[in-house]
Design a protein around this motif. Sequence first.
Motif, mmCIF file in Angstrom:
data_model
loop_
_atom_site.group_PDB
_atom_site.id
_atom_site.type_symbol
_atom_site.label_atom_id
_atom_site.label_comp_id
_atom_site.label_asym_id
_atom_site.label_seq_id
_atom_site.Cartn_x
_atom_site.Cartn_y
_atom_site.Cartn_z
ATOM 1 N N ARG A 197 1.105 -1.422 -0.229
ATOM 2 C CA ARG A 197 0.134 -0.351 0.031
ATOM 3 C C ARG A 197 0.656 1.771 0.065
ATOM 4 O O ARG A 197 2.177 1.773 0.724
ATOM 5 N N ASP A 235 0.361 6.085 -0.392
ATOM 6 C CA ASP A 235 -1.238 6.836 -0.891
ATOM 7 C C ASP A 235 -1.163 7.332 -2.146
ATOM 8 O O ASP A 235 -2.120 7.179 -2.784
ATOM 9 N N SER A 278 -3.066 4.081 -4.140
ATOM 10 C CA SER A 278 -4.611 4.602 -4.244
ATOM 11 C C SER A 278 -4.949 5.436 -4.834
ATOM 12 O O SER A 278 -6.512 6.067 -5.280
#
Length: 373
Positions: free
Chosen positions: A69, A71, A74
């Motif tokens: 993951r 940001d 995303s």
Amino acid sequence: MNLKYFFIILPMLLVGQAIAQQRNLIDPLATKETKALFDNLYKLSEKHTLFGHQHATEYGHGWSGDADRSDVKSVVGSHPAVIGIDLSGLTGQSEAQIGKTKEHLRKNVIDTYNRGGVTTIAWHFSNPVSEGDFYWKDSVSLPAVGYIIPGGKAHDKYIKILNDIADWAKSLKAPDGNLVPVIFRPYHEFDGDWFWWGKSHCTVDEFKSLWKFTVSYLRDTAGVHNFIYAFSPDNLFNSEQQYLERFPGKEWVDMLGTDNYGDMGRDGKYNLDAAIKKLRIVSAYAQKNGKLAAFTETGLESLTNPNWWNDVLLKVMKNDKIRMSYVLVWRNDTKSATHFYAPYPGHPNIPDFQKFYNDPYTLFEKDLKDIYK
């Protein structure tokens, strides 16, 4: 062959060979993957710049430790091409905690390599001779550089710390059997006074001695051959002469960089002409000396300018005579509502960042192909 063409082509070939010979890593025993990364970053910088984000895959806005993951991923579907990590946790902690940090960072570096991305390493080094962290505190800090260079009272302690870093560097074995190359950027922003290795806390000669000993020990004594060594002052220079004031010599540095928040919108202050001038100084010196160049840190905290990515960052970097292998923005804190430098889901800055992502000039992790070959 027509002799006329021979005498035209031969000098071109010789010049090409000279440039190729000049553009060597400072470590003659560097692994082939490290050499490939160096060469590929140089070639890509002719038309592109890799985008980087500090601590991108370790944590982000409101989360920490999630697998695969970031940001940035995303928001645009790809991790940054360059992931920044920090060796701050390898000093000033208990042995048990240092062991956990080593394993955490090792996994992060190998995961990035396996995905095809690049790791750059900062070192917010806790003061090794006085209480306190890496920041200079007048009532607490000691000028540690003079203590840890050869001849200093704490030199042996520094050697032990470097041995620890070397052991970690040599543990970065990927599943393909190769040692993972990394960009090592110690003692950054040394032209300011906020770190204990800063300008007011050591002489020019002491700083150069520290740099040369660090590189020499890691490379020649401890046998680390997967480091690309990066030199990066802050933005407190306006000429090549000022930039090179504490430069240890081109035989000790692979990459030239600068950190610059001050000209890029910090506290609402923009001086893009100054930012361009400084990147041109770095780029020009790197070009004529066969080095990589990078915009090693920048960013706008909280991304308060909705068009910062294109109207500020790209406007600066796409100028003539600027050739940067990567640009890295600072971290997204897990808890702070204001301390972040890349957009996260729901942030109003996303459309501008999407445009930045789609620009052919910028490269993200998904865009990299065989950068270690």
